[in-house]
Design a protein around this motif. Structure first.
Motif, PDB file in Angstrom:
ATOM      1  N   ILE A  35      12.497   1.783   0.539  1.00  0.00           N
ATOM      2  CA  ILE A  35      11.437   2.682   0.840  1.00  0.00           C
ATOM      3  C   ILE A  35      11.490   3.706   1.749  1.00  0.00           C
ATOM      4  N   PHE A  36      11.497   4.986   1.297  1.00  0.00           N
ATOM      5  CA  PHE A  36      12.154   5.975   2.134  1.00  0.00           C
ATOM      6  C   PHE A  36      10.816   7.023   2.154  1.00  0.00           C
ATOM      7  N   ASN A  37      10.927   7.876   3.222  1.00  0.00           N
ATOM      8  CA  ASN A  37       9.931   8.964   3.795  1.00  0.00           C
ATOM      9  C   ASN A  37      10.208  10.246   2.923  1.00  0.00           C
ATOM     10  N   SER A  38       9.467  10.652   2.126  1.00  0.00           N
ATOM     11  CA  SER A  38       9.663  11.574   1.460  1.00  0.00           C
ATOM     12  C   SER A  38       9.104  13.054   2.224  1.00  0.00           C
ATOM     13  N   ARG A  39       8.737  13.081   3.296  1.00  0.00           N
ATOM     14  CA  ARG A  39       8.296  13.995   4.037  1.00  0.00           C
ATOM     15  C   ARG A  39       9.328  14.768   4.900  1.00  0.00           C
ATOM     16  N   ASP A  40      10.601  14.422   4.554  1.00  0.00           N
ATOM     17  CA  ASP A  40      11.790  15.066   5.521  1.00  0.00           C
ATOM     18  C   ASP A  40      12.971  14.653   4.510  1.00  0.00           C
ATOM     19  N   ILE A  41      14.157  15.419   4.850  1.00  0.00           N
ATOM     20  CA  ILE A  41      15.145  15.389   3.944  1.00  0.00           C
ATOM     21  C   ILE A  41      16.138  14.192   4.397  1.00  0.00           C
ATOM     22  N   LEU A  42      15.821  13.563   5.343  1.00  0.00           N
ATOM     23  CA  LEU A  42      16.650  12.559   5.773  1.00  0.00           C
ATOM     24  C   LEU A  42      16.868  11.332   4.572  1.00  0.00           C
ATOM     25  N   PHE A  43      15.651  11.178   3.917  1.00  0.00           N
ATOM     26  CA  PHE A  43      16.034  10.178   2.889  1.00  0.00           C
ATOM     27  C   PHE A  43      17.281  10.369   1.897  1.00  0.00           C
TER      28      PHE A  43
ATOM     29  N   HIS B 172      10.456   9.065  -7.013  1.00  0.00           N
ATOM     30  CA  HIS B 172       9.703   9.774  -5.875  1.00  0.00           C
ATOM     31  C   HIS B 172       8.280   9.583  -5.953  1.00  0.00           C
ATOM     32  N   SER B 173       7.361   9.762  -4.930  1.00  0.00           N
ATOM     33  CA  SER B 173       6.060   9.715  -4.807  1.00  0.00           C
ATOM     34  C   SER B 173       5.798   8.332  -5.527  1.00  0.00           C
ATOM     35  N   ALA B 174       6.308   7.430  -4.990  1.00  0.00           N
ATOM     36  CA  ALA B 174       6.175   6.149  -6.102  1.00  0.00           C
ATOM     37  C   ALA B 174       4.843   5.495  -5.784  1.00  0.00           C
ATOM     38  N   ALA B 175       3.954   5.523  -4.779  1.00  0.00           N
ATOM     39  CA  ALA B 175       2.595   5.119  -4.775  1.00  0.00           C
ATOM     40  C   ALA B 175       1.550   5.904  -5.418  1.00  0.00           C
ATOM     41  N   GLY B 176       2.053   6.946  -6.336  1.00  0.00           N
ATOM     42  CA  GLY B 176       1.004   7.786  -6.905  1.00  0.00           C
ATOM     43  C   GLY B 176       1.111   6.917  -8.434  1.00  0.00           C
ATOM     44  N   GLY B 177       0.159   7.741  -9.388  1.00  0.00           N
ATOM     45  CA  GLY B 177      -0.103   7.191 -10.654  1.00  0.00           C
ATOM     46  C   GLY B 177       0.940   7.127 -11.401  1.00  0.00           C
TER      47      GLY B 177
ATOM     48  N   LYS C 249       3.937   3.044   1.807  1.00  0.00           N
ATOM     49  CA  LYS C 249       5.169   2.203   2.156  1.00  0.00           C
ATOM     50  C   LYS C 249       4.571   0.705   1.995  1.00  0.00           C
ATOM     51  N   GLN C 250       3.588   0.340   2.883  1.00  0.00           N
ATOM     52  CA  GLN C 250       2.898  -1.053   2.876  1.00  0.00           C
ATOM     53  C   GLN C 250       2.172  -1.426   1.480  1.00  0.00           C
ATOM     54  N   PHE C 251       1.678  -0.382   0.853  1.00  0.00           N
ATOM     55  CA  PHE C 251       1.164  -0.476  -0.325  1.00  0.00           C
ATOM     56  C   PHE C 251       2.389  -1.071  -1.506  1.00  0.00           C
ATOM     57  N   LEU C 252       3.519  -0.408  -1.391  1.00  0.00           N
ATOM     58  CA  LEU C 252       4.650  -0.713  -2.386  1.00  0.00           C
ATOM     59  C   LEU C 252       5.197  -2.178  -2.215  1.00  0.00           C
TER      60      LEU C 252
ATOM     61  N   ILE D 185      15.070  -1.105  -7.764  1.00  0.00           N
ATOM     62  CA  ILE D 185      14.181   0.292  -7.504  1.00  0.00           C
ATOM     63  C   ILE D 185      14.405   0.644  -6.063  1.00  0.00           C
ATOM     64  N   TYR D 186      14.527   2.185  -5.937  1.00  0.00           N
ATOM     65  CA  TYR D 186      14.510   2.728  -4.551  1.00  0.00           C
ATOM     66  C   TYR D 186      13.355   3.767  -4.801  1.00  0.00           C
ATOM     67  N   ALA D 187      12.589   3.802  -3.604  1.00  0.00           N
ATOM     68  CA  ALA D 187      11.124   4.828  -3.595  1.00  0.00           C
ATOM     69  C   ALA D 187      11.011   5.510  -2.604  1.00  0.00           C
ATOM     70  N   THR D 188      10.325   6.580  -2.527  1.00  0.00           N
ATOM     71  CA  THR D 188       9.911   7.477  -1.670  1.00  0.00           C
ATOM     72  C   THR D 188       8.442   7.571  -1.532  1.00  0.00           C
ATOM     73  N   VAL D 189       7.957   7.725  -0.414  1.00  0.00           N
ATOM     74  CA  VAL D 189       6.507   7.901  -0.158  1.00  0.00           C
ATOM     75  C   VAL D 189       6.010   8.668   0.954  1.00  0.00           C
ATOM     76  N   GLY D 190       5.011   9.071   1.055  1.00  0.00           N
ATOM     77  CA  GLY D 190       4.581  10.152   2.152  1.00  0.00           C
ATOM     78  C   GLY D 190       4.094   9.612   3.471  1.00  0.00           C
ATOM     79  N   ASN D 191       3.813   8.093   3.520  1.00  0.00           N
ATOM     80  CA  ASN D 191       3.194   7.665   4.906  1.00  0.00           C
ATOM     81  C   ASN D 191       3.496   6.185   4.824  1.00  0.00           C
ATOM     82  N   ASP D 192       3.339   5.527   5.983  1.00  0.00           N
ATOM     83  CA  ASP D 192       3.579   4.188   6.294  1.00  0.00           C
ATOM     84  C   ASP D 192       2.512   3.362   5.251  1.00  0.00           C
ATOM     85  N   GLU D 193       1.161   3.804   5.089  1.00  0.00           N
ATOM     86  CA  GLU D 193       0.075   3.269   4.240  1.00  0.00           C
ATOM     87  C   GLU D 193       0.629   2.731   3.015  1.00  0.00           C
TER      88      GLU D 193
END
Length: 161
Positions: free
Chosen positions: A141-149, A96-101, A127-130, A117-125
């Protein structure tokens, strides 16, 4: 936590019970060699007396800021994955929050262990970074801002996550 008052402050607490200031980066007085390390909350200072087993040489291509910022994130990821989680080679993992430190530290550790590896992130930017930085496929890579992931990950792993 300290700044908001949730952890009591004051010299008697900061230097005894609180882990703020646990990381350091600097130069050895004797040699000038660049080193980084951790010392039980005694590093909120301009100089540190550190035992030789608590520090390591800073790689030449790292800045002092890089060195000091890596210590707590990798320590957190290492403890969670290796010590507490008992991560094994080839396992599947959700970060979760894979783009953070801590998330990026976890990704690097999991890549070393050849994990799926599966990951969640908060936005498309993020996601693109990962995708660009770590070659994680878009479908993992899934969206962490809703429960759909939750359902998306279960579908992607055929119910094995």
């Amino acid at each position: 936590m300290l700044a908001t008052g949730r952890i009591p402050s004051g010299p008697e607490v900061v230097f005894m019970d609180c882990t703020i200031g646990g990381e350091f980066a600097g130069r050895l007085v004797e040699t000038g060699e660049r080193v980084m390390g951790m010392e039980s909350g005694r590093c909120f200072a301009t100089s540190v007396y550190a035992a030789t087993h608590t520090y390591a040489k800073i790689p030449d291509h790292w800045s002092m800021n890089d060195a000091v910022s890596i210590l707590s994130t990798y320590s957190t990821a290492y403890y969670g994955l290796i010590k507490a989680g008992r991560l094994r080679k080839g396992e599947s993992i959700l970060i979760h929050s894979a783009a953070g430190g801590v998330g990026q530290s976890a990704i690097n550790i999991c890549k070393h262990y050849e994990c799926d590896i599966y990951a969640t992130v908060g936005n498309d930017e993020k996601k693109q970074f990962l995708m660009n930085e770590y070659n994680i496929p878009e479908n993992k890579i899934f969206n962490s801002r809703d429960i759909l992931f939750k359902n998306q990950i279960m579908e992607a792993t055929e119910g094995n996550m």
